[in-house]
Design a protein around this motif. Structure first.
Motif, PDB file in Angstrom:
ATOM      1  N   LEU A  21       0.832  -1.215   0.000  1.00 37.99           N
ATOM      2  CA  LEU A  21       0.000   0.000   0.000  1.00 37.99           C
ATOM      3  C   LEU A  21       0.858   1.254   0.000  1.00 37.99           C
ATOM      4  CD1 LEU A  21      -2.852  -0.991   2.484  1.00 37.99           C
ATOM      5  CD2 LEU A  21      -2.989  -0.776  -0.005  1.00 37.99           C
ATOM      6  N   PHE A  22       1.924   1.258   0.772  1.00 39.65           N
ATOM      7  CA  PHE A  22       2.824   2.415   0.780  1.00 39.65           C
ATOM      8  C   PHE A  22       3.524   2.576  -0.571  1.00 39.65           C
ATOM      9  CE2 PHE A  22       7.033   4.302   1.674  1.00 39.65           C
ATOM     10  CZ  PHE A  22       6.612   5.530   2.157  1.00 39.65           C
ATOM     11  N   SER A  23       3.924   1.471  -1.174  1.00 39.14           N
ATOM     12  CA  SER A  23       4.558   1.533  -2.490  1.00 39.14           C
ATOM     13  C   SER A  23       3.587   2.047  -3.548  1.00 39.14           C
ATOM     14  CB  SER A  23       5.093   0.157  -2.882  1.00 39.14           C
ATOM     15  OG  SER A  23       6.033  -0.317  -1.945  1.00 39.14           O
ATOM     16  N   TRP A  24       2.312   1.659  -3.441  1.00 43.36           N
ATOM     17  CA  TRP A  24       1.318   2.143  -4.401  1.00 43.36           C
ATOM     18  C   TRP A  24       1.134   3.650  -4.286  1.00 43.36           C
ATOM     19  CZ3 TRP A  24      -0.799   0.507  -8.671  1.00 43.36           C
ATOM     20  CH2 TRP A  24      -1.939   1.164  -9.164  1.00 43.36           C
ATOM     21  N   TRP A  25       1.176   4.160  -3.062  1.00 43.69           N
ATOM     22  CA  TRP A  25       1.068   5.612  -2.886  1.00 43.69           C
ATOM     23  C   TRP A  25       2.282   6.317  -3.496  1.00 43.69           C
ATOM     24  CZ3 TRP A  25       4.158   9.085  -0.147  1.00 43.69           C
ATOM     25  CH2 TRP A  25       3.635  10.384  -0.039  1.00 43.69           C
ATOM     26  N   LEU A  26       3.470   5.752  -3.340  1.00 42.30           N
ATOM     27  CA  LEU A  26       4.665   6.340  -3.949  1.00 42.30           C
ATOM     28  C   LEU A  26       4.571   6.295  -5.476  1.00 42.30           C
ATOM     29  CD1 LEU A  26       7.565   4.986  -1.702  1.00 42.30           C
ATOM     30  CD2 LEU A  26       6.556   7.268  -1.699  1.00 42.30           C
ATOM     31  N   CYS A  27       4.041   5.200  -6.019  1.00 39.76           N
ATOM     32  CA  CYS A  27       3.878   5.111  -7.473  1.00 39.76           C
ATOM     33  C   CYS A  27       2.879   6.143  -7.972  1.00 39.76           C
ATOM     34  CB  CYS A  27       3.429   3.701  -7.851  1.00 39.76           C
ATOM     35  SG  CYS A  27       4.671   2.421  -7.570  1.00 39.76           S
ATOM     36  N   GLY A  28       1.811   6.372  -7.198  1.00 43.70           N
ATOM     37  CA  GLY A  28       0.857   7.406  -7.581  1.00 43.70           C
ATOM     38  C   GLY A  28       1.469   8.791  -7.580  1.00 43.70           C
ATOM     39  N   ALA A  29       2.353   9.055  -6.607  1.00 46.65           N
ATOM     40  CA  ALA A  29       3.030  10.347  -6.580  1.00 46.65           C
ATOM     41  C   ALA A  29       3.983  10.503  -7.763  1.00 46.65           C
ATOM     42  CB  ALA A  29       3.789  10.507  -5.262  1.00 46.65           C
ATOM     43  N   TYR A  30       4.620   9.405  -8.170  1.00 44.78           N
ATOM     44  CA  TYR A  30       5.551   9.481  -9.309  1.00 44.78           C
ATOM     45  C   TYR A  30       4.810   9.605 -10.638  1.00 44.78           C
ATOM     46  CZ  TYR A  30       8.875   7.954 -12.854  1.00 44.78           C
ATOM     47  OH  TYR A  30       9.646   7.870 -13.990  1.00 44.78           O
ATOM     48  N   THR A  31       3.781   8.787 -10.831  1.00 47.26           N
ATOM     49  CA  THR A  31       3.064   8.822 -12.114  1.00 47.26           C
ATOM     50  C   THR A  31       2.232  10.090 -12.286  1.00 47.26           C
ATOM     51  OG1 THR A  31       1.293   7.519 -11.068  1.00 47.26           O
ATOM     52  CG2 THR A  31       2.971   6.323 -12.332  1.00 47.26           C
ATOM     53  N   SER A  32       1.939  10.796 -11.199  1.00 48.98           N
ATOM     54  CA  SER A  32       1.181  12.051 -11.325  1.00 48.98           C
ATOM     55  C   SER A  32       2.030  13.190 -11.872  1.00 48.98           C
ATOM     56  CB  SER A  32       0.602  12.447  -9.964  1.00 48.98           C
ATOM     57  OG  SER A  32       1.642  12.703  -9.025  1.00 48.98           O
ATOM     58  N   ILE A  33       3.335  12.955 -12.097  1.00 52.31           N
ATOM     59  CA  ILE A  33       4.189  14.003 -12.662  1.00 52.31           C
ATOM     60  C   ILE A  33       3.679  14.412 -14.041  1.00 52.31           C
ATOM     61  CG2 ILE A  33       6.517  14.496 -13.507  1.00 52.31           C
ATOM     62  CD1 ILE A  33       7.599  12.711 -11.336  1.00 52.31           C
ATOM     63  N   VAL A  34       3.250  13.439 -14.843  1.00 48.82           N
ATOM     64  CA  VAL A  34       2.745  13.754 -16.183  1.00 48.82           C
ATOM     65  C   VAL A  34       1.506  14.626 -16.091  1.00 48.82           C
ATOM     66  CG1 VAL A  34       1.808  12.753 -18.301  1.00 48.82           C
ATOM     67  CG2 VAL A  34       3.712  11.642 -17.130  1.00 48.82           C
ATOM     68  N   ARG A  35       0.639  14.331 -15.149  1.00 48.51           N
ATOM     69  CA  ARG A  35      -0.591  15.119 -15.003  1.00 48.51           C
ATOM     70  C   ARG A  35      -0.273  16.539 -14.527  1.00 48.51           C
ATOM     71  NH1 ARG A  35      -5.488  12.758 -15.253  1.00 48.51           N
ATOM     72  NH2 ARG A  35      -7.306  13.949 -14.590  1.00 48.51           N
ATOM     73  N   LEU A  36       0.701  16.692 -13.653  1.00 45.36           N
ATOM     74  CA  LEU A  36       1.105  18.029 -13.214  1.00 45.36           C
ATOM     75  C   LEU A  36       1.709  18.825 -14.371  1.00 45.36           C
ATOM     76  CD1 LEU A  36       2.666  17.253  -9.712  1.00 45.36           C
ATOM     77  CD2 LEU A  36       0.539  18.470 -10.188  1.00 45.36           C
ATOM     78  N   MET A  37       2.497  18.173 -15.221  1.00 44.89           N
ATOM     79  CA  MET A  37       3.053  18.858 -16.386  1.00 44.89           C
ATOM     80  C   MET A  37       1.956  19.324 -17.336  1.00 44.89           C
ATOM     81  SD  MET A  37       6.400  16.538 -17.315  1.00 44.89           S
ATOM     82  CE  MET A  37       7.780  16.391 -16.188  1.00 44.89           C
ATOM     83  N   LEU A  38       0.933  18.498 -17.502  1.00 45.36           N
ATOM     84  CA  LEU A  38      -0.193  18.905 -18.342  1.00 45.36           C
ATOM     85  C   LEU A  38      -0.932  20.095 -17.743  1.00 45.36           C
ATOM     86  CD1 LEU A  38      -1.755  15.525 -19.524  1.00 45.36           C
ATOM     87  CD2 LEU A  38      -0.598  17.227 -20.919  1.00 45.36           C
TER      88      LEU A  38
END
Length: 219
Positions: A140-157
């Motif tokens: 669960l903690f790793s999934w939250w870290l993955c969500g923070a990393y993959t949201s970089i594309v959405r922040l750039m958009l």
């Protein structure tokens, strides 16, 4: 006589004059200079003109759950999400970044974490219950870290096209609806790039060359 006609503009101080009380707090105070009060961009820090108005927040061209509008990205995101994430990362960057590193990281942490979770669920009752608890907590903690990393594309958009936070924060969107978010981001970039590609062009023809002949003497 000249001194009487032009009185001095300076005030002569005498000993009988009452001294002026100056508070220490009045010294070395900042002065407001209108010429130095400029507007700066919050993202890059560049100086903006005085008449600059921030662009309005724009909506997304498609909804979060409209995955079937683009069947190609829907199939890629369902069966090879790491490939779709790498393509999105490469498309949103302006420095021609490669999609290999984000694709590999996504495959290791997201798909790898799902494989470990599926294995732990299949071996339920075989392994120690305390070990299963710590394993699930780490996943669960790793999934939250993955969500923070993959949201970089959405922040750039968001920063590039001034998009609204729909339906919530980018990190929360990727943690709850990761596959739908990747498909929406891919559709958004395809729509924006296609709109920019068909921009009309105006052709301007140069005026004809004019030559000046010297005036001839008629006499």
């Amino acid at each position: 006589m000249a001194d009487e006609d032009n009185p001095s503009r300076y005030v002569k101080l005498t000993k009988d004059q009452t001294p002026v009380q100056i508070d220490s707090t009045d010294l070395n105070q900042p002065i407001q200079v209108p010429q130095l009060d400029v507007h700066k961009c919050d993202a890059c820090g560049q100086t903006l003109p005085e008449n600059f108005e921030p662009p309005a927040v724009e909506p997304w061209t498609s909804g979060l759950f409209a995955c079937t509008e683009d069947k190609e990205s829907c199939r890629t995101g369902l069966f090879c999400p790491c490939v779709l994430f790498g393509r999105n990362y490469e498309a949103v960057r302006d420095d021609y970044a490669s999609s290999t590193v984000p694709c590999v990281l996504h495959a290791i942490f997201v798909e790898g974490g799902l494989a470990v979770a599926a294995t732990a669920a299949a071996l339920n009752g075989v392994i120690d219950p305390m070990a299963s608890y710590y394993l699930c907590e780490g996943l669960l903690f790793s999934w939250w870290l993955c969500g923070a990393y993959t949201s970089i594309v959405r922040l750039m958009l968001h920063n590039k096209y001034h998009l609204e936070n729909d339906p919530c924060d980018p990190c929360m969107v990727h943690c709850c609806f990761h596959w739908c978010a990747m498909c929406q981001e891919h559709r958004e970039m395809k729509a924006r790039l296609s709109d920019n590609f068909v921009m009309p062009m105006t052709l301007v023809n140069a005026p004809p060359v004019q030559q000046m002949n010297p005036a001839r003497d008629t006499n």
